[in-house]
Design a protein around this motif. Structure first.
Motif, PDB file in Angstrom:
ATOM      1  N   PRO A  53      39.236  80.274  18.077  1.00 15.97           N
ATOM      2  CA  PRO A  53      40.152  79.437  17.307  1.00 15.97           C
ATOM      3  C   PRO A  53      39.524  78.894  16.030  1.00 15.97           C
ATOM      4  N   PHE A  54      40.384  78.454  15.143  1.00 15.04           N
ATOM      5  CA  PHE A  54      39.949  77.778  13.923  1.00 15.04           C
ATOM      6  C   PHE A  54      39.089  76.565  14.287  1.00 15.04           C
ATOM      7  N   GLY A  55      37.975  76.413  13.576  1.00 11.78           N
ATOM      8  CA  GLY A  55      37.108  75.263  13.800  1.00 11.78           C
ATOM      9  C   GLY A  55      36.105  75.423  14.918  1.00 11.78           C
ATOM     10  N   TYR A  56      36.052  76.610  15.539  1.00 11.59           N
ATOM     11  CA  TYR A  56      35.191  76.840  16.693  1.00 11.59           C
ATOM     12  C   TYR A  56      33.774  77.191  16.264  1.00 11.59           C
ATOM     13  N   GLY A  57      32.811  76.686  17.019  1.00 13.06           N
ATOM     14  CA  GLY A  57      31.422  77.052  16.801  1.00 13.06           C
ATOM     15  C   GLY A  57      30.530  76.373  17.817  1.00 13.06           C
ATOM     16  N   LEU A  58      29.546  77.089  18.335  1.00  7.17           N
ATOM     17  CA  LEU A  58      28.625  76.572  19.338  1.00  7.17           C
ATOM     18  C   LEU A  58      27.342  76.054  18.682  1.00  7.17           C
ATOM     19  N   SER A  59      26.509  75.425  19.493  1.00  8.32           N
ATOM     20  CA  SER A  59      25.251  74.851  19.029  1.00  8.32           C
ATOM     21  C   SER A  59      24.214  75.048  20.121  1.00  8.32           C
ATOM     22  N   TYR A  60      22.941  74.806  19.812  1.00  8.14           N
ATOM     23  CA  TYR A  60      21.894  74.805  20.820  1.00  8.14           C
ATOM     24  C   TYR A  60      21.798  73.447  21.523  1.00  8.14           C
ATOM     25  N   THR A  61      22.634  72.500  21.083  1.00  3.09           N
ATOM     26  CA  THR A  61      22.710  71.212  21.753  1.00  3.09           C
ATOM     27  C   THR A  61      24.172  70.952  22.096  1.00  3.09           C
ATOM     28  N   ALA A  62      24.507  69.754  22.547  1.00  2.48           N
ATOM     29  CA  ALA A  62      25.883  69.428  22.924  1.00  2.48           C
ATOM     30  C   ALA A  62      26.249  68.063  22.367  1.00  2.48           C
ATOM     31  N   PHE A  63      27.540  67.892  22.094  1.00  2.00           N
ATOM     32  CA  PHE A  63      28.015  66.652  21.483  1.00  2.00           C
ATOM     33  C   PHE A  63      29.153  66.060  22.312  1.00  2.00           C
ATOM     34  N   GLU A  64      29.105  64.761  22.426  1.00  2.00           N
ATOM     35  CA  GLU A  64      30.121  64.024  23.178  1.00  2.00           C
ATOM     36  C   GLU A  64      30.864  63.100  22.214  1.00  2.00           C
ATOM     37  N   TYR A  65      32.188  63.115  22.287  1.00  2.00           N
ATOM     38  CA  TYR A  65      33.013  62.260  21.435  1.00  2.00           C
ATOM     39  C   TYR A  65      33.544  61.090  22.274  1.00  2.00           C
ATOM     40  N   GLY A  66      33.752  59.966  21.626  1.00  2.00           N
ATOM     41  CA  GLY A  66      34.359  58.839  22.323  1.00  2.00           C
ATOM     42  C   GLY A  66      34.734  57.727  21.371  1.00  2.00           C
ATOM     43  N   ASP A  67      35.555  56.798  21.871  1.00  2.00           N
ATOM     44  CA  ASP A  67      35.919  55.590  21.135  1.00  2.00           C
ATOM     45  C   ASP A  67      36.575  55.898  19.792  1.00  2.00           C
ATOM     46  N   LEU A  68      37.626  56.735  19.802  1.00  2.00           N
ATOM     47  CA  LEU A  68      38.385  56.969  18.581  1.00  2.00           C
ATOM     48  C   LEU A  68      39.250  55.745  18.296  1.00  2.00           C
ATOM     49  N   THR A  69      39.047  55.143  17.140  1.00  2.00           N
ATOM     50  CA  THR A  69      39.831  53.975  16.748  1.00  2.00           C
ATOM     51  C   THR A  69      40.505  54.244  15.411  1.00  2.00           C
ATOM     52  N   VAL A  70      41.650  53.619  15.209  1.00  2.00           N
ATOM     53  CA  VAL A  70      42.364  53.766  13.950  1.00  2.00           C
ATOM     54  C   VAL A  70      42.763  52.397  13.427  1.00  2.00           C
ATOM     55  N   SER A  71      42.788  52.278  12.110  1.00  2.00           N
ATOM     56  CA  SER A  71      43.283  51.068  11.456  1.00  2.00           C
ATOM     57  C   SER A  71      44.100  51.496  10.254  1.00  2.00           C
ATOM     58  N   GLN A  72      45.084  50.680   9.874  1.00  2.00           N
ATOM     59  CA  GLN A  72      45.994  51.022   8.803  1.00  2.00           C
ATOM     60  C   GLN A  72      46.005  49.934   7.744  1.00  2.00           C
ATOM     61  N   ALA A  73      46.023  50.377   6.477  1.00  2.00           N
ATOM     62  CA  ALA A  73      46.072  49.427   5.368  1.00  2.00           C
ATOM     63  C   ALA A  73      46.573  50.157   4.133  1.00  2.00           C
ATOM     64  N   GLY A  74      47.563  49.594   3.479  1.00  2.00           N
ATOM     65  CA  GLY A  74      48.046  50.135   2.210  1.00  2.00           C
ATOM     66  C   GLY A  74      48.538  51.560   2.271  1.00  2.00           C
ATOM     67  N   GLY A  75      49.101  51.973   3.372  1.00  2.00           N
ATOM     68  CA  GLY A  75      49.620  53.323   3.501  1.00  2.00           C
ATOM     69  C   GLY A  75      48.606  54.347   3.949  1.00  2.00           C
ATOM     70  N   SER A  76      47.351  53.940   4.079  1.00  2.00           N
ATOM     71  CA  SER A  76      46.305  54.846   4.531  1.00  2.00           C
ATOM     72  C   SER A  76      45.888  54.503   5.952  1.00  2.00           C
ATOM     73  N   VAL A  77      45.307  55.492   6.628  1.00  2.00           N
ATOM     74  CA  VAL A  77      44.822  55.323   7.996  1.00  2.00           C
ATOM     75  C   VAL A  77      43.338  55.669   8.009  1.00  2.00           C
TER      76      VAL A  77
END
Length: 692
Positions: A543-567
């Protein structure tokens, strides 16, 4: 260019009609005209975009005749996979330095046409199937080049997505696809980086040649986007010189004789063209000449060795690790390996055509291993540019593979398979390359493939590779970068900038590429690349955006805030492995309940974070109102649809790691009947002419 406008107007006021008309065409193949009596010297423009192609002798635009030595950086198909605008800016600065040394005022690039089909023969010069990635990478390259006082020529404007009949073909594309897909990358680059020039394409767009398309050259480019520079033709793209000038075309390249200037002079004299239109074009070109004059640095020299090292760094950061079963990579430097395949000694590192560079030096894998004292044997395995397997060469390669701890098989697309000037008619590798891989894999379980080429390929042979490293066309130092990656001196961090389909017939443009004798219909509309595959829930190879590494990554705590029409979105990324590495985090937007047909998700921002083993950092991006908008053809404007959206932080379009809801204020679009073929795209995609 704005700062030169006042002076340019003063100079234009002192010129005759003949002098002003003369400025609107070149003086030879690579130079503009000047007006020496007013102190305006001609300037040189020459090919890019991943290296300087300056020809000193006989000139051509197909890369046939030799050019001065220059650094050959990885092509855009490769560097886009870095997802790293900072890297592109650094490459741009180096290109600007090489132009300064060679007294070149404008380098022709970057190319930002969308990869509608993997068959396009020039895809190696283009960044991506996605306009967000395309626009950001192009803008960074432009900013880097122009920071050195060298102009760029953003190309090929617009909808130039094939080489077949490119001089005459009429690209018929609906307004949503035109704005959301095919113009969006140009728009980002123009607004963010302000290129000195834009180059129009050969083809027609919805019934009018790009070189005289007022909608493209004036209404959109100048009035809507605020472009202040000059528009030039691709070499030989002019159809009607006077009509082109009236539509917003300033410079006709190359010089082919006096007819172009004479046509303008006659049109002004006969009242068919207002002199004020000519004045406007002349002022733009004079501004370009003045900017170039101010930027000249006679005697300037660049550091060729430093640029070669930058090319090596760029290649390493752009390569995509597609497979690594059993963590066969990285290899042990003390163990004997077999390097198999002609590309191991004679690499395929750049494309063919107007972007062909004469490099100062070219690394090859065997030479790099020898210099580093790494034990290896070599066998060519196949005959270059011959599809037919050679049993003798294969047997010699198999013998070498039997005696090695690992076999590195160097295969890919030969020059004859892809080039400016023609499109591919299939996605296969040569049979000789496949036969080599299959034979070697039967005797060596640690078979690693280094794959070179400018675009996606089918991989019915994938099971024979224990590991697969996609190099694309990695430039003059690609082999050194390959060695860095093979042995773990560098950690792969590239992500695919295009989807790899399982077979050609899966591509959404398949039934309408390259079109007929006169037209090509873009029936898939906005469903280009992953936008289609994800909407149709189609199985893909990678798929688009796919790629492996010799290490691994963990994602967490996605937060969003809004101001003036932007996020603003912020996500925590942690390196959970044992090696330092980098992760390209992609931010996709998905509408929850939409009244118009839209893709399931669209890339709207991205960022790259470099982490030591065990390290974690926050990565933040800001999404403007356009990240949630679609183009409304009825109103002729961008509309932000009010409602709920899902913002996702992802490792690819198919690997969503965390999400957050976002409520967006905006308009409520009317219910517009949409053919089921678009609201629920099938697999494979079939769009009737009536629906289109």
């Amino acid at each position: 260019m704005k700062q030169y406008e006042k002076k340019a107007k003063e100079l234009a006021a002192q010129m005759t009609v003949e002098e002003k008309a003369g400025l609107c065409s070149g003086s030879d193949f690579w130079h503009t005209k000047g007006v020496e009596r007013l102190g305006l010297s001609r300037i040189m423009v020459t090919d890019g975009p991943h290296g300087l192609r300056k020809q000193e002798g006989s000139s051509d635009h197909l890369g046939i005749n030799r050019s001065v030595p220059a650094t050959c950086f990885p092509t855009a198909a490769a560097t886009a996979c870095s997802f790293d605008p900072a890297l592109l800016r650094e490459i741009g600065e180096a290109l600007g330095e090489e132009c300064l040394q060679e007294d070149v005022a404008v380098i022709l690039g970057p190319g930002v046409n969308i990869k509608r089909s993997p068959l396009c023969g020039r895809n190696f010069e283009y960044f991506s199937e996605d306009p967000c990635l395309t626009g950001q990478m192009a803008a960074a390259l432009i900013e880097g080049i122009q920071s050195k006082g060298i102009g760029t020529s953003l190309k090929h404007y617009a909808v130039n997505n094939q080489e077949t009949r490119r001089m005459v073909i009429d690209a018929v594309v609906d307004q949503r696809a035109l704005r959301e897909i095919y113009l969006a990358g140009f728009e980002t680059a123009v607004k963010q980086a302000r290129p000195w020039t834009v180059m129009c394409s050969y083809n027609q767009v919805n019934g009018e040649f790009a070189s005289q398309n007022k909608t493209l050259l004036t209404d959109i480019l100048r009035t809507e986007w605020g472009f202040k520079g000059s528009v030039m033709t691709d070499w030989g793209a002019t159809v009607d010189r006077v009509q082109g000038l009236a539509a917003g075309l300033d410079l006709d390249m190359p010089y082919t004789g006096p007819a172009s200037d004479e046509a303008i002079i006659a049109a002004v004299a006969e009242g068919r063209l207002r002199e004020s239109v000519l004045d406007t074009a002349a002022v733009r070109i004079i501004s370009l000449l003045l900017a170039a004059k101010d930027s000249r640095k006679p005697g300037y020299t660049y550091d060729g060795d430093a640029h070669h090292e930058l090319a090596r760094k760029a290649a390493a950061q752009s390569a995509v690790l597609l497979k690594n079963d059993g963590a066969v990579l990285p290899l042990d430097k003390t163990k004997k390996i077999a390097v198999l395949g002609v590309f191991g000694k004679t690499p395929r590192y750049q494309g063919t055509g107007s972007s062909r560079i004469n490099p100062r030096q070219v690394d090859n894998l065997c030479g790099i291993l020898e210099a580093r004292g790494i034990p290896f044997t070599y066998a060519p395995g196949y005959i270059s540019e011959d599809d037919r397997p050679d049993p003798g060469l294969i047997e010699a390669a198999v013998s070498a593979a039997r005696e090695a701890e690992a076999a590195v098989v160097c295969i890919g697309l030969p020059e004859s398979y892809e080039s400016e000037g023609f499109d591919r008619d299939h996605l296969r590798l040569p049979e000789s390359h496949i036969a080599l891989l299959e034979a070697v894999s039967r005797v060596n379980p640690n078979t690693v493939v280094l794959l070179s080429g400018g675009s996606a390929v089918e991989m019915p042979w994938l099971a024979h590779a224990k590991a697969l490293l996609m190099l694309y066309l990695a430039g003059e130092a690609g082999a050194a970068a390959s060695a860095d990656l093979l042995f773990g001196d560098a950690n792969p961090c590239g992500k695919l900038a295009e989807t790899f389909p399982r077979k050609l017939e899966d591509n959404p443009s398949f039934r309408n590429f390259p079109g007929g004798e006169k037209t090509v219909e873009y029936r898939e509309s906005i469903y280009v690349g992953y936008r289609y595959y994800d909407a149709a829930e189609a199985d893909v190879l990678f798929p688009f955006g796919y790629g492996l590494s010799y290490t691994a990554f963990e994602y967490g705590d996605l937060t969003v805030s809004q101001a003036g029409g932007s996020v603003t979105a912020s996500v925590r990324v942690k390196n959970t492995g044992t090696r330092a590495g980098a992760e390209a985090v992609q931010f996709y937007v998905s509408p929850k309940n939409t009244k118009v047909f839209r893709p399931v998700r669209e890339l709207r921002a991205f960022g790259k974070v470099y982490l030591q083993a065990g390290e974690e950092k926050n990565l933040s991006v800001t999404l403007g109102p356009r990240a949630f908008a679609y183009y409304n053809p009825q109103k002729g404007e961008w509309i932000t649809e009010a409602g709920e959206y899902i913002l996702a932080a992802a490792a690819s379009s198919r690997d969503i790691r965390c999400t957050a809801p976002v409520s967006i204020d905006g308009a409520v679009p009317p219910d517009i009947p949409v053919p089921d073929e678009y609201s629920h795209p099938g697999f494979p995609l079939e769009i009737s002419r009536e629906a289109f």
